[in-house]
Scaffold this motif. Structure first.
Motif, PDB file in Angstrom:
ATOM      1  N   ASN A 256       0.809  -1.224   0.000  1.00  0.00           N
ATOM      2  CA  ASN A 256       0.000   0.000   0.000  1.00  0.00           C
ATOM      3  C   ASN A 256       0.843   1.275   0.000  1.00  0.00           C
ATOM      4  OD1 ASN A 256      -2.607  -1.205  -0.016  1.00  0.00           O
ATOM      5  ND2 ASN A 256      -2.378  -1.683   2.167  1.00  0.00           N
ATOM      6  N   LEU A 257       1.922   1.290  -0.763  1.00  0.00           N
ATOM      7  CA  LEU A 257       2.739   2.505  -0.895  1.00  0.00           C
ATOM      8  C   LEU A 257       1.957   3.552  -1.680  1.00  0.00           C
ATOM      9  CD1 LEU A 257       5.446   3.996  -0.530  1.00  0.00           C
ATOM     10  CD2 LEU A 257       6.170   3.011  -2.715  1.00  0.00           C
ATOM     11  N   GLU A 264       5.702  15.571  -1.801  1.00  0.00           N
ATOM     12  CA  GLU A 264       5.409  16.050  -0.454  1.00  0.00           C
ATOM     13  C   GLU A 264       4.444  15.088   0.215  1.00  0.00           C
ATOM     14  OE1 GLU A 264       3.761  19.385  -2.079  1.00  0.00           O
ATOM     15  OE2 GLU A 264       5.654  20.382  -2.504  1.00  0.00           O
ATOM     16  N   LEU A 265       4.584  14.916   1.527  1.00  0.00           N
ATOM     17  CA  LEU A 265       3.747  13.962   2.253  1.00  0.00           C
ATOM     18  C   LEU A 265       2.271  14.334   2.232  1.00  0.00           C
ATOM     19  CD1 LEU A 265       5.841  13.067   5.434  1.00  0.00           C
ATOM     20  CD2 LEU A 265       5.224  11.563   3.548  1.00  0.00           C
ATOM     21  N   ASN A 266       1.985  15.629   2.139  1.00  0.00           N
ATOM     22  CA  ASN A 266       0.601  16.065   2.227  1.00  0.00           C
ATOM     23  C   ASN A 266      -0.048  16.323   0.870  1.00  0.00           C
ATOM     24  OD1 ASN A 266       0.395  16.327   5.230  1.00  0.00           O
ATOM     25  ND2 ASN A 266       2.091  17.720   4.870  1.00  0.00           N
ATOM     26  N   SER A 267       0.632  15.973  -0.194  1.00  0.00           N
ATOM     27  CA  SER A 267       0.030  16.154  -1.517  1.00  0.00           C
ATOM     28  C   SER A 267      -1.016  15.075  -1.778  1.00  0.00           C
ATOM     29  CB  SER A 267       1.109  16.138  -2.600  1.00  0.00           C
ATOM     30  OG  SER A 267       1.787  14.902  -2.594  1.00  0.00           O
ATOM     31  N   ILE A 275       2.891  -4.521  -2.625  1.00  0.00           N
ATOM     32  CA  ILE A 275       4.271  -4.998  -2.533  1.00  0.00           C
ATOM     33  C   ILE A 275       4.600  -5.865  -3.757  1.00  0.00           C
ATOM     34  CG2 ILE A 275       3.644  -7.060  -1.200  1.00  0.00           C
ATOM     35  CD1 ILE A 275       6.267  -6.658   0.376  1.00  0.00           C
ATOM     36  N   GLY A 276       5.790  -5.664  -4.306  1.00  0.00           N
ATOM     37  CA  GLY A 276       6.201  -6.394  -5.501  1.00  0.00           C
ATOM     38  C   GLY A 276       5.881  -5.691  -6.802  1.00  0.00           C
ATOM     39  N   GLY A 317      11.451   7.570  -1.309  1.00  0.00           N
ATOM     40  CA  GLY A 317      12.583   6.673  -1.553  1.00  0.00           C
ATOM     41  C   GLY A 317      12.797   5.603  -0.512  1.00  0.00           C
ATOM     42  N   CYS A 318      11.922   5.560   0.493  1.00  0.00           N
ATOM     43  CA  CYS A 318      12.102   4.583   1.585  1.00  0.00           C
ATOM     44  C   CYS A 318      11.757   3.163   1.188  1.00  0.00           C
ATOM     45  CB  CYS A 318      11.203   4.975   2.765  1.00  0.00           C
ATOM     46  SG  CYS A 318       9.444   4.852   2.400  1.00  0.00           S
ATOM     47  N   CYS A 319      10.934   3.024   0.155  1.00  0.00           N
ATOM     48  CA  CYS A 319      10.170   1.779   0.065  1.00  0.00           C
ATOM     49  C   CYS A 319      10.266   1.053  -1.273  1.00  0.00           C
ATOM     50  CB  CYS A 319       8.707   2.073   0.377  1.00  0.00           C
ATOM     51  SG  CYS A 319       8.482   2.893   1.977  1.00  0.00           S
TER      52      CYS A 319
END
Length: 322
Positions: A256-257, A264-267, A275-276, A317-319
């Motif tokens: 669920n990315l 921006e986090l709030n956009s 996943i995958g 870029g974390c995921c």
């Protein structure tokens, strides 16, 4: 006879040892000399850099003092030359285009009756050309820059949407005290949504923007130039972008990315990726954002991608795995 026959051999061995010792000593002397020369060169280079930096700082200090003197004199009419002719000092400020550093996105608070209010903070920087003039004739030009903080507050408590007072403040690090920026931050903090949930979201959003925009480290015109023209980082950035372009497919490693309309986090959210899922890389953002994944803070850039469904948006870029 046996003893006498060994004398030449011993003599040759001694001569060989003396020659070897001499060569070794010469080699060691050469190595020491080369090391000393390298160290001297490094010291000279360091001294030269420090000297250039000191001269640059002195020059800048003189420029800012000159600018300050013109500002002090421009509204006074008691200056005359040796012939008694009035002298008029003026500073004309030419403001450059805004360079956007980021936005919180719109944070909206809606009550059970449908009334709402929204907040959005934008941070940008602008170059300023200060033209110093005497009696209208240009004498010098001194460059500075300003930080711009724009907070837009809107609300609808009936049938009409209104614009609140908001904030439109600037701070010029080269010529103003740091306390002014602190006062701007305090003023931003006074704006707050009604509900606790929206208030928390708003504070997190503007705090992250201030932290991640780099504005806190931009305290001189030199910092501004380094941001605007990052000479030392250009080749590294190009190489990194090329490396990413050579490997266009990213594989999502969380479920669920969210794919968003801007980095921006709030956009606004476009879709969620399972996943995958595999996405195509398009470009990398200039800004970084800190997120918390499994109780661990991760600060990363954003990446513009094309999803399997054909949507184009930004993911953090974390995921994903490159």
């Amino acid at each position: 006879m046996k003893t006498n026959s060994t004398k030449p051999t011993v003599l040759i061995a001694l001569l060989f040892l003396l020659a070897f010792s001499s060569c070794k000593k010469d080699s060691e002397t050469k190595n020491v000399a080369e090391a000393t020369a390298d160290k001297t060169e490094q010291i000279d280079s360091k001294i030269l850099k420090e000297k250039n930096a000191a001269e640059k700082a002195i020059k800048r200090e003189k420029e800012l003092k000159l600018l300050d003197s013109y500002k002090d004199r421009q509204y006074k009419n008691d200056f005359v030359d040796e012939n008694g002719i009035p002298i008029s000092y003026t500073v004309k400020r030419l403001i450059g285009e805004k360079i956007n550093l980021g936005t919180t996105g719109v944070i909206k608070d809606i009550d059970p009756k449908g009334k709402w209010e929204s907040y959005e903070l934008k941070i940008s920087i602008q170059e300023i050309t200060n033209q110093l003039k005497i009696n209208g004739i240009l004498q010098d030009e001194i460059k500075t820059f300003q930080q711009v903080y724009e907070l837009e507050h809107k609300y609808n408590w009936g049938s009409v949407t209104n614009n609140g007072r908001g904030i439109n403040e600037t701070y010029e690090p080269d010529t103003e005290k740091a306390e002014k920026r602190v006062e701007i931050f305090q003023e931003i903090d006074r704006y707050s949504p009604t509900s606790e949930e929206s208030r928390t979201k708003w504070k997190q959003a503007y705090s992250a923007l201030i932290k991640n925009s780099g504005i806190l480290n931009m305290n001189s015109y030199e910092n501004f130039l380094n941001y605007k023209n990052p000479s030392s980082d250009i080749s590294a950035t190009k190489n990194e972008t090329k490396a990413l372009s050579d490997n266009l497919i990213f594989s999502i490693n969380v479920d669920n990315l969210r794919v968003r309309t801007s980095p921006e986090l709030n956009s606004e959210k476009i879709e969620n990726l399972a996943i995958g899922s595999q996405v195509e890389f398009i470009e990398k953002s200039n800004n970084q954002t800190t997120v918390e994944i499994n109780n661990k803070e991760i600060t990363e850039f954003w990446y513009k991608v094309k999803t399997p469904s054909g949507n184009i948006g930004w993911i953090h870029g974390c995921c994903f795995d490159k």
